[in-house]
Design a protein around this motif. Structure first.
Motif, PDB file in Angstrom:
ATOM      1  N   SER A  62       0.841  -1.190   0.000  1.00 25.55           N
ATOM      2  CA  SER A  62       0.000   0.000   0.000  1.00 25.55           C
ATOM      3  C   SER A  62       0.882   1.247   0.000  1.00 25.55           C
ATOM      4  CB  SER A  62      -0.922   0.023   1.225  1.00 25.55           C
ATOM      5  OG  SER A  62      -1.558   1.275   1.332  1.00 25.55           O
ATOM      6  N   ARG A  63       0.908   1.927  -1.142  1.00 19.21           N
ATOM      7  CA  ARG A  63       1.685   3.171  -1.221  1.00 19.21           C
ATOM      8  C   ARG A  63       1.123   4.216  -0.266  1.00 19.21           C
ATOM      9  NH1 ARG A  63       2.312   4.666  -7.430  1.00 19.21           N
ATOM     10  NH2 ARG A  63       3.438   6.425  -6.538  1.00 19.21           N
ATOM     11  N   ILE A  64      -0.182   4.225  -0.112  1.00 16.56           N
ATOM     12  CA  ILE A  64      -0.797   5.189   0.802  1.00 16.56           C
ATOM     13  C   ILE A  64      -0.333   4.909   2.229  1.00 16.56           C
ATOM     14  CG2 ILE A  64      -2.990   5.983   1.788  1.00 16.56           C
ATOM     15  CD1 ILE A  64      -4.227   5.477  -1.026  1.00 16.56           C
ATOM     16  N   ALA A  65      -0.276   3.643   2.617  1.00 17.90           N
ATOM     17  CA  ALA A  65       0.200   3.290   3.965  1.00 17.90           C
ATOM     18  C   ALA A  65       1.662   3.674   4.146  1.00 17.90           C
ATOM     19  CB  ALA A  65       0.012   1.793   4.214  1.00 17.90           C
ATOM     20  N   ARG A  66       2.475   3.474   3.108  1.00 19.42           N
ATOM     21  CA  ARG A  66       3.886   3.865   3.222  1.00 19.42           C
ATOM     22  C   ARG A  66       4.016   5.371   3.400  1.00 19.42           C
ATOM     23  NH1 ARG A  66       4.170  -0.143  -0.546  1.00 19.42           N
ATOM     24  NH2 ARG A  66       4.388   1.234  -2.337  1.00 19.42           N
ATOM     25  N   ARG A  67       3.232   6.122   2.666  1.00 18.68           N
ATOM     26  CA  ARG A  67       3.275   7.584   2.796  1.00 18.68           C
ATOM     27  C   ARG A  67       2.765   8.013   4.169  1.00 18.68           C
ATOM     28  NH1 ARG A  67       1.199   9.414  -3.262  1.00 18.68           N
ATOM     29  NH2 ARG A  67       3.024   8.573  -4.328  1.00 18.68           N
ATOM     30  N   ALA A  68       1.700   7.363   4.632  1.00 14.39           N
ATOM     31  CA  ALA A  68       1.131   7.709   5.946  1.00 14.39           C
ATOM     32  C   ALA A  68       2.106   7.395   7.065  1.00 14.39           C
ATOM     33  CB  ALA A  68      -0.189   6.964   6.156  1.00 14.39           C
ATOM     34  N   ALA A  69       2.796   6.265   6.963  1.00 10.12           N
ATOM     35  CA  ALA A  69       3.734   5.857   8.023  1.00 10.12           C
ATOM     36  C   ALA A  69       4.882   6.848   8.167  1.00 10.12           C
ATOM     37  CB  ALA A  69       4.276   4.461   7.732  1.00 10.12           C
ATOM     38  N   ARG A  70       5.198   7.576   7.101  1.00  9.56           N
ATOM     39  CA  ARG A  70       6.277   8.576   7.153  1.00  9.56           C
ATOM     40  C   ARG A  70       5.787   9.948   7.611  1.00  9.56           C
ATOM     41  NH1 ARG A  70       7.592   6.224   1.883  1.00  9.56           N
ATOM     42  NH2 ARG A  70       6.613   8.060   0.977  1.00  9.56           N
ATOM     43  N   SER A  71       4.492  10.103   7.768  1.00  7.44           N
ATOM     44  CA  SER A  71       3.918  11.409   8.100  1.00  7.44           C
ATOM     45  C   SER A  71       3.766  11.594   9.607  1.00  7.44           C
ATOM     46  CB  SER A  71       2.544  11.536   7.427  1.00  7.44           C
ATOM     47  OG  SER A  71       1.821  12.609   7.968  1.00  7.44           O
ATOM     48  N   VAL A 106     -11.113 -17.076  -6.171  1.00  7.77           N
ATOM     49  CA  VAL A 106     -10.883 -15.845  -5.418  1.00  7.77           C
ATOM     50  C   VAL A 106     -11.538 -14.662  -6.129  1.00  7.77           C
ATOM     51  CG1 VAL A 106      -9.145 -14.294  -4.438  1.00  7.77           C
ATOM     52  CG2 VAL A 106      -8.672 -16.755  -4.581  1.00  7.77           C
ATOM     53  N   LEU A 107     -12.276 -13.889  -5.357  1.00  9.11           N
ATOM     54  CA  LEU A 107     -12.853 -12.625  -5.821  1.00  9.11           C
ATOM     55  C   LEU A 107     -12.213 -11.503  -5.016  1.00  9.11           C
ATOM     56  CD1 LEU A 107     -14.914 -10.804  -7.304  1.00  9.11           C
ATOM     57  CD2 LEU A 107     -16.565 -11.375  -5.485  1.00  9.11           C
ATOM     58  N   VAL A 108     -11.578 -10.578  -5.706  1.00  7.77           N
ATOM     59  CA  VAL A 108     -11.007  -9.386  -5.076  1.00  7.77           C
ATOM     60  C   VAL A 108     -11.950  -8.229  -5.367  1.00  7.77           C
ATOM     61  CG1 VAL A 108      -9.089  -7.744  -5.095  1.00  7.77           C
ATOM     62  CG2 VAL A 108      -8.625 -10.207  -5.247  1.00  7.77           C
ATOM     63  N   ILE A 109     -12.400  -7.566  -4.308  1.00 10.67           N
ATOM     64  CA  ILE A 109     -13.260  -6.389  -4.474  1.00 10.67           C
ATOM     65  C   ILE A 109     -12.455  -5.172  -4.053  1.00 10.67           C
ATOM     66  CG2 ILE A 109     -15.411  -5.254  -3.825  1.00 10.67           C
ATOM     67  CD1 ILE A 109     -16.636  -8.003  -3.329  1.00 10.67           C
ATOM     68  N   ALA A 110     -12.215  -4.294  -5.014  1.00  8.17           N
ATOM     69  CA  ALA A 110     -11.417  -3.095  -4.780  1.00  8.17           C
ATOM     70  C   ALA A 110     -12.318  -1.873  -4.765  1.00  8.17           C
ATOM     71  CB  ALA A 110     -10.357  -2.957  -5.873  1.00  8.17           C
ATOM     72  N   GLY A 111     -12.146  -1.055  -3.764  1.00  7.58           N
ATOM     73  CA  GLY A 111     -12.929   0.165  -3.661  1.00  7.58           C
ATOM     74  C   GLY A 111     -12.318   1.292  -4.465  1.00  7.58           C
ATOM     75  N   VAL A 112     -13.163   2.186  -4.897  1.00  7.52           N
ATOM     76  CA  VAL A 112     -12.730   3.392  -5.590  1.00  7.52           C
ATOM     77  C   VAL A 112     -13.395   4.554  -4.876  1.00  7.52           C
ATOM     78  CG1 VAL A 112     -12.722   4.639  -7.774  1.00  7.52           C
ATOM     79  CG2 VAL A 112     -12.518   2.146  -7.768  1.00  7.52           C
ATOM     80  N   THR A 127      -2.138  10.698  -2.254  1.00  4.48           N
ATOM     81  CA  THR A 127      -2.653   9.879  -3.352  1.00  4.48           C
ATOM     82  C   THR A 127      -2.197  10.352  -4.730  1.00  4.48           C
ATOM     83  OG1 THR A 127      -4.668  11.204  -3.428  1.00  4.48           O
ATOM     84  CG2 THR A 127      -4.695   9.231  -2.026  1.00  4.48           C
ATOM     85  N   LYS A 128      -1.346  11.342  -4.783  1.00  5.92           N
ATOM     86  CA  LYS A 128      -0.905  11.896  -6.066  1.00  5.92           C
ATOM     87  C   LYS A 128      -0.207  10.827  -6.909  1.00  5.92           C
ATOM     88  CE  LYS A 128       1.731  15.603  -8.134  1.00  5.92           C
ATOM     89  NZ  LYS A 128       2.638  16.715  -7.898  1.00  5.92           N
ATOM     90  N   GLY A 129      -0.744  10.622  -8.109  1.00 18.82           N
ATOM     91  CA  GLY A 129      -0.113   9.743  -9.077  1.00 18.82           C
ATOM     92  C   GLY A 129      -0.211   8.250  -8.806  1.00 18.82           C
ATOM     93  N   ILE A 130      -1.129   7.821  -7.945  1.00 19.01           N
ATOM     94  CA  ILE A 130      -1.173   6.389  -7.647  1.00 19.01           C
ATOM     95  C   ILE A 130      -2.350   5.662  -8.303  1.00 19.01           C
ATOM     96  CG2 ILE A 130       0.073   6.610  -5.485  1.00 19.01           C
ATOM     97  CD1 ILE A 130      -2.580   6.219  -4.037  1.00 19.01           C
ATOM     98  N   GLY A 131      -3.212   6.358  -8.960  1.00 20.06           N
ATOM     99  CA  GLY A 131      -4.333   5.705  -9.637  1.00 20.06           C
ATOM    100  C   GLY A 131      -5.535   5.524  -8.730  1.00 20.06           C
ATOM    101  N   GLN A 132      -6.483   4.733  -9.190  1.00 20.94           N
ATOM    102  CA  GLN A 132      -7.718   4.517  -8.431  1.00 20.94           C
ATOM    103  C   GLN A 132      -7.402   3.819  -7.109  1.00 20.94           C
ATOM    104  OE1 GLN A 132     -10.091   2.318 -11.334  1.00 20.94           O
ATOM    105  NE2 GLN A 132     -11.386   4.125 -11.536  1.00 20.94           N
ATOM    106  N   HIS A 133      -8.091   4.262  -6.054  1.00 17.08           N
ATOM    107  CA  HIS A 133      -7.831   3.712  -4.729  1.00 17.08           C
ATOM    108  C   HIS A 133      -9.071   3.843  -3.868  1.00 17.08           C
ATOM    109  CE1 HIS A 133      -7.700   7.702  -2.874  1.00 17.08           C
ATOM    110  NE2 HIS A 133      -7.184   8.083  -4.032  1.00 17.08           N
ATOM    111  N   ASP A 134      -9.028   3.177  -2.712  1.00 12.97           N
ATOM    112  CA  ASP A 134     -10.142   3.253  -1.767  1.00 12.97           C
ATOM    113  C   ASP A 134      -9.792   4.096  -0.540  1.00 12.97           C
ATOM    114  OD1 ASP A 134      -8.484   1.661  -0.221  1.00 12.97           O
ATOM    115  OD2 ASP A 134      -9.759  -0.115  -0.311  1.00 12.97           O
ATOM    116  N   ALA A 136      -6.919   3.596   1.039  1.00 13.41           N
ATOM    117  CA  ALA A 136      -5.870   2.834   1.719  1.00 13.41           C
ATOM    118  C   ALA A 136      -5.079   1.973   0.737  1.00 13.41           C
ATOM    119  CB  ALA A 136      -6.475   1.951   2.815  1.00 13.41           C
ATOM    120  N   VAL A 137      -5.754   1.423  -0.266  1.00 13.81           N
ATOM    121  CA  VAL A 137      -5.139   0.491  -1.205  1.00 13.81           C
ATOM    122  C   VAL A 137      -5.577   0.858  -2.621  1.00 13.81           C
ATOM    123  CG1 VAL A 137      -4.984  -1.954  -1.872  1.00 13.81           C
ATOM    124  CG2 VAL A 137      -5.253  -1.350   0.538  1.00 13.81           C
ATOM    125  N   THR A 138      -4.644   0.825  -3.553  1.00 17.56           N
ATOM    126  CA  THR A 138      -5.025   1.076  -4.945  1.00 17.56           C
ATOM    127  C   THR A 138      -5.619  -0.193  -5.545  1.00 17.56           C
ATOM    128  OG1 THR A 138      -2.907   0.414  -5.927  1.00 17.56           O
ATOM    129  CG2 THR A 138      -3.115   2.728  -5.212  1.00 17.56           C
TER     130      THR A 138
END
Length: 183
Positions: A62-71, A106-112, A127-134, A136-138
């Motif tokens: 999760s790029r969002i989690a990595r960014r959050a952990a540094r904040s 397996v069914l993966v349900i991804a939020g947008v 979230t800059k430049g990471i694409g569709q996400h919910d 927390a997770v793209t």
């Protein structure tokens, strides 16, 4: 997560010993997918009748989690929860969790969405430049390396389990005569 995976693997082991013909349905949310993937890795589950639904799984990190952990702001306001734990894990960790067995459907349900919840938008920098996400997770990070079905729904990470389209899709997938019929 490893402790939780051990507990899940033991439950699956007990099920396998007592009722191998009964299908196993597993529904996870967020990091729960990593726990289940690791549990499958800890035992021989191949050939078992299994359907897995993963809601907003960080299967590839999760790029969002990595960014959050540094904040410092994030740590001060939200604290050290699953997001912080995911934020410090390297990409190798997510691959090492293992894959669902080939016999599992397996069914993966991804939020947008635009944030963690409809009322909590994330700062643009997260979230800059990471694409569709919910929030927390793209969508891309939710995917697996192995065959799976992917469904995108308009929901935030926090609201995925409460979303009517998610509930309907989960029930259809788990109750269909074959996994492909449920989609």
């Amino acid at each position: 997560m490893d402790d939780a995976a051990e507990v899940a693997a033991e439950a699956l082991r007990m099920h396998k010993q007592h009722a191998t013909q009964v299908p196993v349905h597993i529904v996870t949310h967020g990091a729960g997918a990593l726990v289940v993937r690791r549990a499958f890795q800890l035992l021989d589950w191949e050939g078992q009748n299994t359907r897995v639904v993963m809601l907003g799984p960080p299967n590839r990190g999760s790029r969002i989690a990595r960014r959050a952990a540094r904040s410092a702001l994030w740590r001060a306001t939200v604290g050290h929860g699953v997001v912080s734990e995911l934020g410090v894990l390297g990409s190798r960790h997510f691959a090492e969790c293992g894959d669902p067995p080939a016999s599992a459907s397996v069914l993966v349900i991804a939020g947008v969405s635009s944030g963690l919840a409809p009322w909590i938008p994330l700062p643009a920098g997260f979230t800059k430049g990471i694409g569709q996400h919910d929030g927390a997770v793209t969508v891309k990070e939710a995917g697996l390396r192995t065959p799976h079905s992917l469904l995108r729904v308009r929901a935030s990470h926090a609201t995925l389990p409460l979303s009517e389209p998610v509930i309907d899709a989960t029930l259809a997938f788990l109750s269909a005569p074959s996994a492909s019929d449920g989609l």
